[in-house]
Design a protein around this motif. Structure first.
Motif, PDB file in Angstrom:
ATOM      1  N   VAL A 208       0.848  -1.204   0.000  1.00 16.62           N
ATOM      2  CA  VAL A 208       0.000   0.000   0.000  1.00 16.62           C
ATOM      3  C   VAL A 208       0.882   1.254   0.000  1.00 16.62           C
ATOM      4  O   VAL A 208       0.626   2.219  -0.725  1.00 16.62           O
ATOM      5  CB  VAL A 208      -0.960  -0.013   1.211  1.00 16.62           C
ATOM      6  N   LYS A 209       1.966   1.224   0.776  1.00 15.71           N
ATOM      7  CA  LYS A 209       2.885   2.380   0.797  1.00 15.71           C
ATOM      8  C   LYS A 209       3.540   2.574  -0.568  1.00 15.71           C
ATOM      9  O   LYS A 209       3.764   3.709  -1.014  1.00 15.71           O
ATOM     10  CB  LYS A 209       3.953   2.186   1.872  1.00 15.71           C
ATOM     11  N   ARG A 210       3.848   1.468  -1.227  1.00 19.57           N
ATOM     12  CA  ARG A 210       4.432   1.579  -2.571  1.00 19.57           C
ATOM     13  C   ARG A 210       3.443   2.225  -3.550  1.00 19.57           C
ATOM     14  O   ARG A 210       3.826   2.980  -4.431  1.00 19.57           O
ATOM     15  CB  ARG A 210       4.839   0.198  -3.103  1.00 19.57           C
ATOM     16  N   GLU A 230      -0.662   3.503  10.685  1.00 18.78           N
ATOM     17  CA  GLU A 230       0.640   3.262  10.063  1.00 18.78           C
ATOM     18  C   GLU A 230       0.646   3.675   8.591  1.00 18.78           C
ATOM     19  O   GLU A 230       1.651   4.190   8.089  1.00 18.78           O
ATOM     20  CB  GLU A 230       1.022   1.775  10.165  1.00 18.78           C
ATOM     21  N   VAL A 231      -0.462   3.482   7.913  1.00 17.68           N
ATOM     22  CA  VAL A 231      -0.396   3.558   6.447  1.00 17.68           C
ATOM     23  C   VAL A 231      -1.097   4.782   5.838  1.00 17.68           C
ATOM     24  O   VAL A 231      -0.815   5.142   4.699  1.00 17.68           O
ATOM     25  CB  VAL A 231      -0.949   2.240   5.844  1.00 17.68           C
ATOM     26  N   SER A 232      -2.001   5.435   6.579  1.00 16.20           N
ATOM     27  CA  SER A 232      -2.830   6.452   5.917  1.00 16.20           C
ATOM     28  C   SER A 232      -2.282   7.860   6.079  1.00 16.20           C
ATOM     29  O   SER A 232      -1.545   8.165   7.023  1.00 16.20           O
ATOM     30  CB  SER A 232      -4.270   6.403   6.449  1.00 16.20           C
ATOM     31  N   THR A 249      -4.210  12.257   9.353  1.00 14.46           N
ATOM     32  CA  THR A 249      -3.821  11.205  10.293  1.00 14.46           C
ATOM     33  C   THR A 249      -2.826  11.741  11.331  1.00 14.46           C
ATOM     34  O   THR A 249      -2.903  11.388  12.519  1.00 14.46           O
ATOM     35  CB  THR A 249      -3.208  10.020   9.525  1.00 14.46           C
ATOM     36  N   ALA A 250      -1.921  12.619  10.889  1.00 15.62           N
ATOM     37  CA  ALA A 250      -0.899  13.139  11.803  1.00 15.62           C
ATOM     38  C   ALA A 250      -1.497  14.023  12.900  1.00 15.62           C
ATOM     39  O   ALA A 250      -0.862  14.249  13.929  1.00 15.62           O
ATOM     40  CB  ALA A 250       0.145  13.934  11.011  1.00 15.62           C
ATOM     41  N   ASP A 251      -2.722  14.518  12.677  1.00 15.69           N
ATOM     42  CA  ASP A 251      -3.329  15.452  13.634  1.00 15.69           C
ATOM     43  C   ASP A 251      -4.358  14.803  14.542  1.00 15.69           C
ATOM     44  O   ASP A 251      -5.080  15.503  15.251  1.00 15.69           O
ATOM     45  CB  ASP A 251      -4.042  16.594  12.887  1.00 15.69           C
TER      46      ASP A 251
END
Ligand SMILES: Nc1ncnc2c1ncn2[C@@H]1O[C@H](COP(=O)(O)OP(=O)(O)OP(=O)(O)O)[C@@H](O)[C@H]1O
Ligand SMILES: [Mg+2]
Length: 273
Positions: A208-210, A230-232, A249-251
């Protein structure tokens, strides 16, 4: 927190979105599965789609993939309205969906699975209808190698391995590689890790990251908040068929997401705009 429903109208989708949908409604008999959903995803972004059981996540995905016809609403790609009435429409627009039950053929190898239905044919046989032309095994193998390498599907022995002998994580990775091999820009993943153990889940999350690195617009449905964090890049929360919130996601944090997913059964939207 930003909110899920702040667009001006059907002619003004935000520039940054690659795919956006507006006011999508879907009813199944007495069930209002989607109550006028707005939703968007950018290229190079993983948009998680979360919500309790029955919130409408899979139904929204399926309308975007043309597998279910929306009762009402509009679809936009790069700001231009598009018609998505059938799976064929969606595929033509570069939208691919990977269901949890993957529909891979166990008795075929990885390479053959990657090209089911759109196998390259040998040059020089164009006088025959496409279905009768001999397959170009070398081209198929090269392109399969390329797809698997691009997504860095780990621990796969060979693209000549029969799919029936692969782990769940490898199968999911192959199904994703197949979707991506078909010139897609939007990849919809409906609970790709639901049946997987820890190591296999990691393998799928890496793929998914790729997809994000290769500039796809990825929609990722999961009930596992740890995977989602982890992924979004962003998280859209559905509740009772409505988009109630969109977070960076970071917030945010898992507690805030759980509250947004489940806040009472009050029917009151959290939307601000
Ligand atoms: N084909 C169908 N026929 C009738 N009702 C349906 C159909 N598909 C979905 N529904 C109903 O629509 C609502 C939304 O279902 P959906 O599958 O989209 O939820 P979901 O968010 O994906 O849930 P889950 O997390 O359990 O997969 C539910 O009430 C469901 O029962
Ligand atoms: Mg579902």
């Amino acid at each position: 927190m930003s909110v899920g429903n702040e667009w001006a109208g059907p002619t003004a989708p935000p520039q940054a979105a690659h795919l956006s949908v507006r006011k999508i409604k879907k009813r199944f008999g007495g069930v209002e599965a989607l109550r006028g959903i707005d939703f968007e995803v950018r290229r190079g972004e993983v948009m998680a789609l979360v919500g309790d059981n029955g919130a409408g996540k899979s139904t929204l995905m399926k309308t975007i993939a043309g597998a279910i016809r929306a009762d009402e609403g509009n679809f936009f790609l790069d700001g231009a309205e598009v018609d998505i009435a059938t799976p064929h429409d969606a595929t033509d627009l570069g939208i691919q969906i990977v269901y949890q039950d993957l529909a891979l053929c166990e008795n075929l190898d990885v390479s053959a699975n990657l090209f089911l239905g759109h196998e390259p044919t040998r040059p020089g046989w164009n006088f025959l209808p496409r279905a009768l032309r001999p397959l170009d095994d070398l081209a198929m193998e090269a392109r399969a190698q390329d797809a698997v390498a691009r997504l860095q599907v780990r621990t796969l022995q060979s693209i000549r391995s029969k799919v029936g002998g692969l782990s769940g994580g490898q199968r999911q990775a192959i199904a994703i590689a197949r979707a991506v091999g078909a010139e897609s820009t939007v990849v919809l993943l409906d609970e790709p890790t639901a049946a997987l153990g820890v190591a296999q889940t990691k393998q799928v999350l890496d793929v998914v990251k790729r997809l994000r690195e290769t500039n796809h617009a990825v929609v990722y449905i999961s009930h596992n908040l740890r995977d989602i964090f982890e992924v979004s890049d962003r998280i859209t929360v559905l509740r009772h068929g409505s988009n109630v919130a969109v977070y960076e996601t970071a917030d945010t944090n898992p507690d805030e997401i759980v509250v947004a997913m489940t806040r009472g059964f009050d029917g009151i939207s959290d939307r601000v705009a």
